[in-house]
Design a protein around this motif. Structure first.
Motif, PDB file in Angstrom:
ATOM      1  N   VAL A  38       0.867  -1.190   0.000  1.00  0.00           N
ATOM      2  CA  VAL A  38       0.000   0.000   0.000  1.00  0.00           C
ATOM      3  C   VAL A  38       0.895   1.229   0.000  1.00  0.00           C
ATOM      4  N   ARG A  39       0.691   2.094  -0.965  1.00  0.00           N
ATOM      5  CA  ARG A  39       1.478   3.316  -1.095  1.00  0.00           C
ATOM      6  C   ARG A  39       0.533   4.503  -1.053  1.00  0.00           C
ATOM      7  N   PHE A  40       0.678   5.316  -0.046  1.00  0.00           N
ATOM      8  CA  PHE A  40      -0.177   6.488   0.023  1.00  0.00           C
ATOM      9  C   PHE A  40       0.391   7.586  -0.865  1.00  0.00           C
ATOM     10  N   ARG A  41      -0.501   8.295  -1.521  1.00  0.00           N
ATOM     11  CA  ARG A  41      -0.035   9.517  -2.189  1.00  0.00           C
ATOM     12  C   ARG A  41      -0.891  10.670  -1.709  1.00  0.00           C
ATOM     13  N   ARG A  42      -0.261  11.820  -1.659  1.00  0.00           N
ATOM     14  CA  ARG A  42      -0.937  12.978  -1.120  1.00  0.00           C
ATOM     15  C   ARG A  42      -1.936  13.488  -2.154  1.00  0.00           C
ATOM     16  N   VAL A  43      -3.129  13.844  -1.701  1.00  0.00           N
ATOM     17  CA  VAL A  43      -4.131  14.389  -2.616  1.00  0.00           C
ATOM     18  C   VAL A  43      -3.762  15.847  -2.891  1.00  0.00           C
ATOM     19  N   ARG A  44      -3.614  16.167  -4.167  1.00  0.00           N
ATOM     20  CA  ARG A  44      -3.237  17.531  -4.555  1.00  0.00           C
ATOM     21  C   ARG A  44      -4.174  18.558  -3.949  1.00  0.00           C
ATOM     22  N   ASP A  45      -3.635  19.606  -3.429  1.00  0.00           N
ATOM     23  CA  ASP A  45      -4.403  20.765  -2.934  1.00  0.00           C
ATOM     24  C   ASP A  45      -5.266  20.462  -1.715  1.00  0.00           C
ATOM     25  N   ALA A  46      -5.212  19.288  -1.186  1.00  0.00           N
ATOM     26  CA  ALA A  46      -6.053  19.024  -0.008  1.00  0.00           C
ATOM     27  C   ALA A  46      -5.377  19.594   1.232  1.00  0.00           C
ATOM     28  N   GLU A  47      -6.043  20.451   1.893  1.00  0.00           N
ATOM     29  CA  GLU A  47      -5.579  21.023   3.159  1.00  0.00           C
ATOM     30  C   GLU A  47      -6.714  20.847   4.153  1.00  0.00           C
ATOM     31  N   PRO A  48      -6.551  20.257   5.305  1.00  0.00           N
ATOM     32  CA  PRO A  48      -5.292  19.662   5.722  1.00  0.00           C
ATOM     33  C   PRO A  48      -4.918  18.460   4.860  1.00  0.00           C
ATOM     34  N   GLU A  49      -3.695  18.039   5.030  1.00  0.00           N
ATOM     35  CA  GLU A  49      -3.186  16.986   4.159  1.00  0.00           C
ATOM     36  C   GLU A  49      -4.052  15.736   4.191  1.00  0.00           C
ATOM     37  N   TYR A  50      -4.209  15.131   3.044  1.00  0.00           N
ATOM     38  CA  TYR A  50      -4.977  13.895   2.954  1.00  0.00           C
ATOM     39  C   TYR A  50      -4.226  12.947   2.017  1.00  0.00           C
ATOM     40  N   PHE A  51      -4.193  11.700   2.407  1.00  0.00           N
ATOM     41  CA  PHE A  51      -3.471  10.725   1.600  1.00  0.00           C
ATOM     42  C   PHE A  51      -4.426   9.638   1.132  1.00  0.00           C
ATOM     43  N   VAL A  52      -4.158   9.158  -0.053  1.00  0.00           N
ATOM     44  CA  VAL A  52      -5.033   8.108  -0.572  1.00  0.00           C
ATOM     45  C   VAL A  52      -4.180   7.001  -1.181  1.00  0.00           C
ATOM     46  N   ALA A  53      -4.646   5.803  -1.046  1.00  0.00           N
ATOM     47  CA  ALA A  53      -3.915   4.671  -1.632  1.00  0.00           C
ATOM     48  C   ALA A  53      -4.919   3.742  -2.292  1.00  0.00           C
ATOM     49  N   TRP A  54      -4.472   3.105  -3.327  1.00  0.00           N
ATOM     50  CA  TRP A  54      -5.271   2.081  -4.000  1.00  0.00           C
ATOM     51  C   TRP A  54      -4.606   0.739  -3.780  1.00  0.00           C
ATOM     52  N   HIS A  55      -5.404  -0.262  -3.493  1.00  0.00           N
ATOM     53  CA  HIS A  55      -4.815  -1.586  -3.333  1.00  0.00           C
ATOM     54  C   HIS A  55      -5.866  -2.615  -3.724  1.00  0.00           C
ATOM     55  N   ARG A  56      -5.387  -3.745  -4.270  1.00  0.00           N
ATOM     56  CA  ARG A  56      -6.348  -4.802  -4.587  1.00  0.00           C
ATOM     57  C   ARG A  56      -5.953  -6.074  -3.846  1.00  0.00           C
ATOM     58  N   PRO A  57      -6.474  -6.258  -2.630  1.00  0.00           N
ATOM     59  CA  PRO A  57      -6.131  -7.498  -1.918  1.00  0.00           C
ATOM     60  C   PRO A  57      -6.850  -8.669  -2.556  1.00  0.00           C
ATOM     61  N   GLU A  58      -6.306  -9.861  -2.350  1.00  0.00           N
ATOM     62  CA  GLU A  58      -6.987 -11.033  -2.916  1.00  0.00           C
ATOM     63  C   GLU A  58      -8.219 -11.402  -2.100  1.00  0.00           C
ATOM     64  N   HIS A  59      -8.150 -11.109  -0.801  1.00  0.00           N
ATOM     65  CA  HIS A  59      -9.236 -11.546   0.082  1.00  0.00           C
ATOM     66  C   HIS A  59      -9.862 -10.334   0.776  1.00  0.00           C
ATOM     67  N   TYR A  60     -10.840 -10.602   1.637  1.00  0.00           N
ATOM     68  CA  TYR A  60     -11.582  -9.496   2.248  1.00  0.00           C
ATOM     69  C   TYR A  60     -10.880  -9.018   3.527  1.00  0.00           C
ATOM     70  N   ILE A  61      -9.710  -8.430   3.356  1.00  0.00           N
ATOM     71  CA  ILE A  61      -8.884  -8.169   4.543  1.00  0.00           C
ATOM     72  C   ILE A  61      -8.840  -6.701   4.952  1.00  0.00           C
ATOM     73  N   VAL A  62      -9.587  -5.851   4.261  1.00  0.00           N
ATOM     74  CA  VAL A  62      -9.429  -4.409   4.508  1.00  0.00           C
ATOM     75  C   VAL A  62      -9.742  -4.040   5.965  1.00  0.00           C
ATOM     76  N   GLU A  63     -10.862  -4.532   6.474  1.00  0.00           N
ATOM     77  CA  GLU A  63     -11.215  -4.170   7.858  1.00  0.00           C
ATOM     78  C   GLU A  63     -10.204  -4.729   8.845  1.00  0.00           C
ATOM     79  N   ARG A  64      -9.756  -5.927   8.555  1.00  0.00           N
ATOM     80  CA  ARG A  64      -8.797  -6.544   9.459  1.00  0.00           C
ATOM     81  C   ARG A  64      -7.481  -5.766   9.475  1.00  0.00           C
ATOM     82  N   MET A  65      -7.074  -5.239   8.321  1.00  0.00           N
ATOM     83  CA  MET A  65      -5.774  -4.583   8.245  1.00  0.00           C
ATOM     84  C   MET A  65      -5.804  -3.100   8.596  1.00  0.00           C
TER      85      MET A  65
END
Ligand code: URA
Length: 458
Positions: A118-145
């Protein structure tokens, strides 16, 4: 045949308990999802069956597997465990157990991959700073992680978007929303658009501090902003605008920083900097040094007496201690770009001696455009802040080394940023030298390991 349904671990557990208590064997249960099966409707039994703990922990994990054969498999194993095969989980040649353990292994691998990729990138012009990442896990692990990411990146607002689910951290709450309907990884702009769509959909104006906002940006100006601007960006940007205006009124190196991405040119231009008053007393500017392809940038506070005379960063007593600690930790200084948050030595004179004086917040901010230009040029994987001045210059004034040292944060100028104690601070504590030095080496060792990980995944 009994139709049973499970959507997640909690519903599986409830249904399985009812089935078990009613003594229903696995071959009489047809597991399905909520679309075609109605949940099992059996009378509640007075004596629920005791389920082994190991199994519960395993089942909670395996419930996140994408393959829905997990439900009949879990129930079969549960049934056998509670019908005379108490030690079944130890029999790893058993087909059911093998299948469960393979699922567990796949999930652990998936979870590890999520922490690494997972690599966060900063959202352009968002103040306060906000980061977003895209990821495609194989399983339903988002809540767990998600708690893992909150622990590691807790001082930033972020969203992790995946096709199944999205996770969001707003510095207070971890929340989950729908997945983003994309089968392929979006490119950077599309990722930002996705995030903005998401943000628009969850934005809750009631939570915004309207009073503070109106004070910063009179309401009559709102209408003059382009219609396309959505309310959240209006609000988020308001703060940025005010900060920018405030900055423009103070001294700043910004006017001296050429618009180039070339370290030698930046260094040459820095010699003429009068962005604050420190240049008037120092011998010379001490700019950063190191390879232009450095993956790691180390940022100190300001040059000391020896650095000021020689014109190079970290060549005095603190630099020597840093070199020793880096050697022990397995970090090669030759591969690292070393610089300072403030580029001129600030001191007070005591007789013939020049004693280090702490740079003020105004001087640190005034000098930040040089540091930003260096980081923008280098685009490192990791920024290592030595001491509070560097860390607060890059992370804001609330950043505390004492609680945040050796933790990794996403950052706009690098993939990650980490901070540790300044070697001068270690030298300033002779009575605690050994402990503090050991902690510095410990932090640098953690950093060296992270550098290796980042190199592997870059
Ligand atoms: N301390 C710093 O922060 N930087 C130097 O270059 C030397 C000492």
């Amino acid at each position: 045949m009994i139709a049973a349904q499970a959507e997640d671990f909690v519903s599986f557990r409830a249904t399985a308990r009812t089935l078990l208590a009613a003594g229903i064997p696995p071959d009489q249960v047809a597991w399905g999802d909520s679309l075609f099966a109605s949940n099992v409707d059996l009378p509640n039994q007075a004596n629920p069956v005791a389920v082994p703990r190991d199994f519960l922990a395993l089942a909670e994990l395996v419930a996140l597997h994408r393959d829905s054969v997990k439900w009949p498999l879990l129930y079969r194993v549960l049934y056998r465990l509670t019908h005379g095969e108490r030690d079944l989980l130890k029999v790893d040649v058993d087909d059911d157990v093998r299948a469960l353990l393979l699922m567990e292994k796949a999930l652990r691998r998936d979870m590890h991959k999520m922490t690494a990729f997972v690599r966060f990138r900063r959202v352009r012009d968002a103040e306060p700073e906000y980061f977003v990442a895209w990821h495609r896990p194989e399983h339903y692990i988002v809540e767990r992680m998600a708690p893992w990411f909150r622990n590691r990146f807790g001082s930033f607002r972020w969203s992790i978007l995946t096709p199944d689910k999205s996770a969001h951290w707003d510095l207070e709450n971890l929340t989950f929303g729908p997945g983003v309907p994309r089968s392929d990884a979006p490119d950077e702009d599309a990722l930002e658009d996705l995030w903005r769509d998401y943000y628009r959909s969850i934005f809750n104006p009631a939570r915004v501090k309207f009073k503070a906002m109106k004070a910063e940006m009179p309401v009559r100006h709102w209408a003059t902003l382009p219609e396309t601007q959505i309310i959240p960006s209006l609000l988020l940007e308001a703060e940025g605008r005010v900060l920018k205006m405030a900055k423009e009124q103070k001294g700043s190196a910004a006017a001296y920083v050429p618009d180039v991405r070339e370290l030698a040119m930046l260094q040459a231009a820095a010699r003429g900097c009068k962005g604050c008053d420190l240049y008037a007393h120092a011998t010379q500017v001490v700019f950063g040094e190191g390879p232009s392809d450095a993956a790691v940038v180390m940022v100190g506070e300001q040059p000391g007496d020896e650095e000021d005379q020689k014109g190079h960063p970290f060549v005095g007593p603190a630099g020597r201690l840093l070199n020793k600690a880096m050697n022990e930790a397995g970090l090669d200084r030759e591969k690292i770009y070393v610089t300072n948050a403030v580029k001129h030595f600030k001191f007070i004179e005591r007789g013939k001696r020049r004693i280090h004086a702490k740079a003020t917040g105004i001087e640190i901010s005034a000098c930040r455009p040089w540091l930003e230009a260096e980081l923008m040029t280098l685009q490192p994987q990791l920024v290592v802040c030595l001491g509070a001045t560097a860390a607060q210059s890059l992370m804001g004034r609330d950043f505390r080394i004492t609680t945040e040292r050796a933790k990794f944060f996403p950052h706009r100028w690098a993939k990650e940023l980490v901070a540790t104690i300044h070697p001068s601070a270690v030298l300033r504590m002779p009575e605690r030298f050994d402990e503090e030095y050991a902690l510095l080496v410990r932090d640098l060792t953690i950093i060296a390991e992270r550098v290796k990980e980042l190199e592997k995944t870059s």
